[in-house]
Write a protein that holds these residues in place. Structure first.
Motif, PDB file in Angstrom:
ATOM      1  N   VAL A  56       0.811  -1.216   0.000  1.00 55.67           N
ATOM      2  CA  VAL A  56       0.000   0.000   0.000  1.00 55.67           C
ATOM      3  C   VAL A  56       0.849   1.273   0.000  1.00 55.67           C
ATOM      4  N   VAL A  60       0.440   4.270  -2.784  1.00 51.51           N
ATOM      5  CA  VAL A  60       0.134   5.655  -2.415  1.00 51.51           C
ATOM      6  C   VAL A  60       1.150   6.605  -3.027  1.00 51.51           C
ATOM      7  N   ASP A  63       0.488   7.083  -6.727  1.00 52.65           N
ATOM      8  CA  ASP A  63      -0.622   7.995  -6.987  1.00 52.65           C
ATOM      9  C   ASP A  63      -0.240   9.441  -6.693  1.00 52.65           C
ATOM     10  N   GLN A 199      -3.661  10.623   0.875  1.00 49.64           N
ATOM     11  CA  GLN A 199      -3.833   9.835  -0.352  1.00 49.64           C
ATOM     12  C   GLN A 199      -4.330   8.431  -0.027  1.00 49.64           C
ATOM     13  N   LEU A 200      -3.770   7.836   1.016  1.00 53.82           N
ATOM     14  CA  LEU A 200      -4.215   6.508   1.418  1.00 53.82           C
ATOM     15  C   LEU A 200      -5.665   6.542   1.877  1.00 53.82           C
ATOM     16  N   GLY A 203      -7.883   6.546  -1.095  1.00 53.83           N
ATOM     17  CA  GLY A 203      -8.025   5.237  -1.727  1.00 53.83           C
ATOM     18  C   GLY A 203      -8.928   4.312  -0.945  1.00 53.83           C
ATOM     19  N   THR A 341      -6.815   7.711  -7.651  1.00 58.88           N
ATOM     20  CA  THR A 341      -6.600   6.720  -6.589  1.00 58.88           C
ATOM     21  C   THR A 341      -6.389   5.308  -7.138  1.00 58.88           C
ATOM     22  N   THR A 344      -3.374   3.243  -5.786  1.00 56.77           N
ATOM     23  CA  THR A 344      -3.604   2.904  -4.381  1.00 56.77           C
ATOM     24  C   THR A 344      -4.576   1.740  -4.255  1.00 56.77           C
TER      25      THR A 344
END
Length: 417
Positions: A56, A60, A63, A199-200, A203, A341, A344
């Motif tokens: 992950v 991230v 992205d 960002q995470l 997603g 996204t 992610t």
């Protein structure tokens, strides 16, 4: 070179390099490095754990900072890891090389598919995934042949050649890989851990807001649970429980099966490609359900078969169906994610799959040891059944002609302090 053609070349060359390095990798580890069974297991476990932890975060970063950068860095790391792998035949070096390679692999995983969707476009990326799958299978066949030929010189040679090709591929991508379809966040929004965390969160929010992706991730977990048992137990079953014809050694028979499965998946992927359109998510989802259901049935049939002819047919069917399902699955995920996204979400998918593999291997292995290898394979096949049911639920909720997630439907990510 256009993005479409570059994607095909990258898929084929990458598969060639990977299969050249890994086809006889376990033989190298046991005979040259001198690893015992427990050490061999620890090497594989370390690789899975690094992939799980890094999956992950690397998605991230792809992205947030660019898919091209992530793919280039990933190939450079994989190449460096393989060169260390082959040049320093010691257990500590092998563990370090596995960790470096695994980080590179997850940098590419997800970022490459997201890059292809942005550069080629959602309307054409389904065809691109199908073609790329065919190129990858051709690269697989050539890589297997190359590994066998190079191993006659030195068991480290296939690993070094695979690493050299991967490293050269990373350098070539740094020069030739375009990135016109992805728009970076403003410079201020790209700095700090808060930005990556945002960002995470974005997603994960996409997955939570769209039930189709939630169902797909549940299916991914069970795919992982089932895949590890089949991968680890199918070849030992041929050697210990089934009687292969004595005209060839078991190793040659297994290599021949791999080649036949690769060529079969090229043909099947071409047939499926006529039905794969990322702009028609429901049809793609229904196709995925059919392929995964057939794969589950083939795995169970292989585990139950006593006649060698039936076992070979079921094994080949399971192998080529699993290969052919990958481009269908990628097209479906693209249809249900937005550009901002996408990498992610792909990485979350891969992490769930990795978690399933970590959890699913021991039960199938325990059954295989306590009952029989065939029973262990059947256990793996039973794990695949819930995956088919989850994908069927997702297909039922997938839209007929439009992507479920569009760039406009995703709220912009705001950096946090």
């Amino acid at each position: 070179m256009s993005a479409y053609r570059l994607f095909l070349v990258l898929s084929g060359v990458g598969a060639f390099a990977g299969n050249t390095a890994f086809t006889l990798n376990l033989v190298y580890q046991s005979q040259v490095v001198g690893l015992g069974p427990w050490q061999l297991v620890l090497v594989g476990t370390l690789m899975e754990l690094v992939c799980f932890v890094a999956q992950v975060p690397t998605g991230v970063i792809a992205d947030r900072y660019g898919r091209r950068r992530s793919v280039v860095v990933g190939h450079l790391l994989m190449g460096a890891g393989l060169l260390l792998w082959g040049l320093v035949p010691t257990y500590p070096a092998l563990l370090a090389a596995n960790a470096v390679w695994a980080v590179g692999a997850v940098c590419v995983d997800g970022a490459l598919e997201a890059w292809a969707a942005d550069e080629i476009g959602v309307a054409g990326v389904g065809r691109a995934f199908v073609r790329a799958g065919q190129f990858a299978q051709l690269g697989t066949v050539l890589g297997i042949a190359g590994a066998v030929a190079l191993a006659g010189v030195d068991l480290a040679a296939p690993i070094l050649v695979g690493g050299g090709v991967t490293l050269a591929l990373g350098v070539a991508l740094a020069v030739a890989m375009p990135e016109r379809g992805w728009s970076p966040a403003p410079a201020g929004a790209r700095s700090g851990l808060g930005s990556l965390r945002a960002q995470l969160v974005a997603g994960v929010g996409v997955v939570r807001r769209h039930r189709v992706l939630g169902y797909a991730l549940a299916g991914a977990l069970f795919l992982g649970l089932g895949s590890e048992g089949f991968d680890r137990l199918s070849q030992p079953r041929f050697v210990t429980e089934l009687t292969l014809p004595g005209t060839l050694t078991p190793q040659v028979w297994l290599g021949a099966f791999a080649v036949v499965a690769a060529f079969g998946s090229i043909l099947l992927t071409g047939l499926l490609g006529r039905l794969v359109e990322a702009t028609r998510p429901r049809r793609v989802a229904l196709l995925l359900v059919a392929v995964e259901a057939a794969a589950a049935a083939s795995v169970v049939c292989f585990g139950l078969a006593d006649a060698i002819g039936v076992a070979v047919a079921a094994y080949l069917a399971a192998a080529l169906l699993r290969h052919a399902a990958t481009p269908v699955l990628n097209a479906w995920l693209v249809a249900n994610t937005s550009s901002g996204t996408r990498a992610t979400v792909f990485s979350i998918w891969s992490q769930v799959d990795a978690a399933g593999q970590i959890a699913g291997g021991p039960p199938a292995g325990w059954v295989g040891q306590r009952v029989s290898l065939g029973a262990g394979v059947v256990t793996a096949g039973v794990f695949l059944v819930p995956a088919v049911l989850w994908f069927a639920l997702a297909a039922r909720r997938s839209p007929a002609t439009a992507a479920l997630v569009t760039p406009e439907s995703v709220r912009p990510v705001q950096p946090t302090a």
